[in-house]
Design a protein around this motif. Structure first.
Motif, mmCIF file in Angstrom:
data_model
loop_
_atom_site.group_PDB
_atom_site.id
_atom_site.type_symbol
_atom_site.label_atom_id
_atom_site.label_comp_id
_atom_site.label_asym_id
_atom_site.label_seq_id
_atom_site.Cartn_x
_atom_site.Cartn_y
_atom_site.Cartn_z
ATOM 1 N N GLU A 187 0.846 -1.189 0.000
ATOM 2 C CA GLU A 187 0.000 0.000 0.000
ATOM 3 C C GLU A 187 0.881 1.238 0.000
ATOM 4 O O GLU A 187 2.051 1.192 0.385
ATOM 5 C CB GLU A 187 -0.935 0.024 1.212
ATOM 6 N N MET A 209 2.245 -1.638 8.313
ATOM 7 C CA MET A 209 0.956 -2.043 7.744
ATOM 8 C C MET A 209 0.972 -1.934 6.223
ATOM 9 O O MET A 209 0.419 -2.790 5.519
ATOM 10 C CB MET A 209 -0.161 -1.185 8.326
ATOM 11 N N THR A 234 2.545 -4.899 4.853
ATOM 12 C CA THR A 234 1.878 -6.171 5.147
ATOM 13 C C THR A 234 0.558 -6.337 4.416
ATOM 14 O O THR A 234 0.300 -7.376 3.805
ATOM 15 C CB THR A 234 1.641 -6.277 6.669
ATOM 16 N N TRP A 235 -0.297 -5.342 4.482
ATOM 17 C CA TRP A 235 -1.655 -5.442 3.952
ATOM 18 C C TRP A 235 -1.768 -4.844 2.557
ATOM 19 O O TRP A 235 -1.078 -3.879 2.219
ATOM 20 C CB TRP A 235 -2.622 -4.679 4.851
ATOM 21 N N ARG A 236 -2.688 -5.385 1.772
ATOM 22 C CA ARG A 236 -3.129 -4.756 0.532
ATOM 23 C C ARG A 236 -4.609 -4.433 0.708
ATOM 24 O O ARG A 236 -5.437 -5.339 0.821
ATOM 25 C CB ARG A 236 -2.916 -5.676 -0.665
ATOM 26 N N THR A 237 -4.951 -3.154 0.792
ATOM 27 C CA THR A 237 -6.334 -2.749 1.052
ATOM 28 C C THR A 237 -7.014 -2.119 -0.159
ATOM 29 O O THR A 237 -8.232 -2.197 -0.292
ATOM 30 C CB THR A 237 -6.400 -1.751 2.223
ATOM 31 N N THR A 257 -9.521 -9.731 13.200
ATOM 32 C CA THR A 257 -9.460 -11.088 12.658
ATOM 33 C C THR A 257 -10.783 -11.836 12.679
ATOM 34 O O THR A 257 -10.852 -12.973 12.209
ATOM 35 C CB THR A 257 -8.417 -11.908 13.442
ATOM 36 N N GLN A 313 -10.106 -7.076 8.614
ATOM 37 C CA GLN A 313 -9.417 -7.757 7.517
ATOM 38 C C GLN A 313 -10.399 -8.308 6.486
ATOM 39 O O GLN A 313 -10.185 -8.178 5.274
ATOM 40 C CB GLN A 313 -8.524 -8.878 8.051
ATOM 41 N N VAL A 362 -9.283 -5.871 3.636
ATOM 42 C CA VAL A 362 -7.930 -6.317 3.296
ATOM 43 C C VAL A 362 -8.004 -7.496 2.333
ATOM 44 O O VAL A 362 -8.806 -8.420 2.524
ATOM 45 C CB VAL A 362 -7.147 -6.720 4.569
ATOM 46 N N THR A 411 -3.319 -11.250 1.927
ATOM 47 C CA THR A 411 -2.407 -10.550 2.838
ATOM 48 C C THR A 411 -2.927 -10.521 4.277
ATOM 49 O O THR A 411 -2.417 -9.768 5.106
ATOM 50 C CB THR A 411 -2.148 -9.105 2.352
ATOM 51 N N TRP A 412 -3.948 -11.327 4.588
ATOM 52 C CA TRP A 412 -4.424 -11.409 5.968
ATOM 53 C C TRP A 412 -3.327 -11.963 6.873
ATOM 54 O O TRP A 412 -2.470 -12.749 6.446
ATOM 55 C CB TRP A 412 -5.629 -12.349 6.076
ATOM 56 N N TRP A 455 0.309 -9.976 14.375
ATOM 57 C CA TRP A 455 0.990 -8.917 13.643
ATOM 58 C C TRP A 455 2.443 -9.300 13.394
ATOM 59 O O TRP A 455 3.193 -9.582 14.325
ATOM 60 C CB TRP A 455 0.908 -7.569 14.369
#
Length: 448
Positions: free
Chosen positions: A98, A137, A140-143, A229, A235, A239, A243-244, A248
């Motif tokens: 992101e 974040m 880690t995440w793709r939102t 979660t 998520q 999300v 990528t969940w 963390w």
């Protein structure tokens, strides 16, 4: 049952060792950047609207709107300063899964520090922790593929920084993260099609929401269990499933590296993916002695075209769309030899610019795409009226973590933006922030 993601974030905020002197100095540089931007943009209509929402307060219980006399309520000041800092699209950036502008968190943390009479050192440490969380974040995440905007990460980073500043216990911080995860998802529609003033407001509102979540938790409110979660948690809704995470995945609480050192400052008031286009466009303008070419091709990586090269960007109808348009930025640089706050929002209907804009193409280059996000590469190729061709290329634009701006250049820019409001006092304000005496009250840095 507690949420393992929220618990891990809370533990990190509590256990993270004090930030290094290098990281705290970088935090002071970001504070200078957003403070100067907020003050200089205060005459803009969208910023004035934000100012109008603040409620006046006395000097004992109020917070400063940067560049204005008097005090107002904390959240009103945070919104006003956040919109001002963001509106001209010149604050810092980070890109991985992101993208985000992490200094969007600074006005919220500065306002909180002023309201609690916290020290400069405490504020700078809180800023560093906020960057650690928000940047991690983004790694880690793709939102965005789920339609969720990156300012959701600004909300969580603000929670982290505020909890650190207030020295909340881990359980209270966990509840603040749970509340923030469950109290609204900012959508990506903010950045689609013709853009509006909300592009400059969304992150400021996220900072307000982060502080509100912390205030609720500090007062004793509890957020939902499994806020991140659970089967209807953040998520699942916001999300990309690929990528969940169940816990963390920090590189480990206590790691010495601060993520603020991985982020990039801007030189030009345009979207970060357009920084390199502005740089090479200005280079070619000089090479061509100011004579515009008749055709131009921007070769870049896929994400740059996705965000700043969609069809609406060839017909910008607002300043917000113009500063996120690769073809417009290239045409502006090549025609006028300037990409600044006086030209970017005002030249999108200039006949010479629109003529060249129609002859600009944006092509995805596989080699350049392979270099992203470690590089932010762009190659600009132009053809002149006599058929001659020129090209310029850059891998890391100025201001990138690999090509950082020196303090003296950042100071000159800060003085230039602050002088219309503060006059001769601008030099002292800039020097005070860059020196950042960590034992004095944080508000002393911006109160002239």
């Amino acid at each position: 049952m507690s949420d393992a993601v929220a618990a891990g974030l809370a533990a990190f905020v509590d256990e993270r060792p004090p930030s290094s002197p290098e990281a705290r100095h970088e935090a002071a540089r970001r504070l200078l950047d957003v403070f100067a931007l907020a003050v200089s943009s205060s005459p803009d209509h969208a910023v004035q609207v934000a100012h109008s929402l603040a409620e006046p307060r006395g000097t004992d219980d109020g917070v400063t709107i940067w560049g204005r006399d008097g005090r107002c309520d904390l959240l009103g000041a945070v919104l006003a300063n956040g919109v001002g800092a963001r509106y001209r699209d010149m604050n810092d950036a980070y890109f991985n899964r992101e993208s985000l502008h992490p200094s969007d968190m600074v006005p919220a943390l500065a306002g909180l520090a002023e309201s609690r009479q916290a020290s400069v050192g405490a504020l700078l440490d809180a800023i560093c922790v906020a960057y650690d969380v928000a940047v991690d974040m983004a790694d880690t995440w793709r939102t965005s593929s789920r339609g969720a905007d990156h300012v959701n990460l600004i909300r969580f980073g603000t929670v982290a920084g505020a909890a650190r500043l207030l020295r909340l216990d881990p359980e209270c911080t966990l509840q603040a993260f749970a509340i923030a995860a469950s109290s609204g998802i900012a959508t990506r529609q903010t950045r689609r099609g013709q853009l509006t003033m909300w592009k400059g407001w969304a992150a400021a509102e996220a900072g307000v929401a982060g502080l509100r979540a912390v205030a609720m938790a500090a007062a004793g409110a509890h957020g939902p269990t499994l806020a991140f979660t659970g089967d209807q948690g953040f998520q699942v809704l916001a999300v990309d499933e690929a990528t969940w995470v169940e816990q963390w995945p920090f590189r480990g609480a206590g790691r010495e590296h601060s993520r603020i050192l991985d982020t990039h400052l801007k030189v030009y008031p345009v979207g970060y993916l357009g920084q390199a286009v502005a740089e090479v466009g200005l280079d070619l303008h000089r090479q061509l002695d100011g004579v515009p070419p008749v055709q131009a091709t921007i070769r870049t990586y896929a994400r740059a075209k996705q965000i700043m090269g969609d069809p609406e960007k060839w017909v910008p109808r607002s300043a917000e769309t113009a500063d996120h348009s690769l073809p417009y930025i290239a045409a502006l640089a090549l025609v006028h030899g300037r990409v600044d706050v006086d030209t970017v929002p005002r030249r999108w209907d200039d006949p010479a610019v629109t003529k060249l804009l129609a002859a600009v193409s944006v092509d995805v280059d596989e080699e350049l795409t392979a270099g992203y996000p470690e590089q932010m590469p762009v190659r600009l190729e132009v053809t002149t009226e006599d058929g001659a061709q020129r090209a310029a290329e850059v891998r890391w634009p100025r201001g990138h973590a690999r090509r950082p701006l020196p303090d003296d250049e950042l100071a000159r820019r800060g003085v230039q933006m602050l002088e219309p409001t503060f006059g001769a006092r601008a030099d002292d304000l800039v020097a005070r922030i860059l020196a950042h005496d960590e034992d004095q009250p944080a508000a002393r840095l911006w109160q002239a």
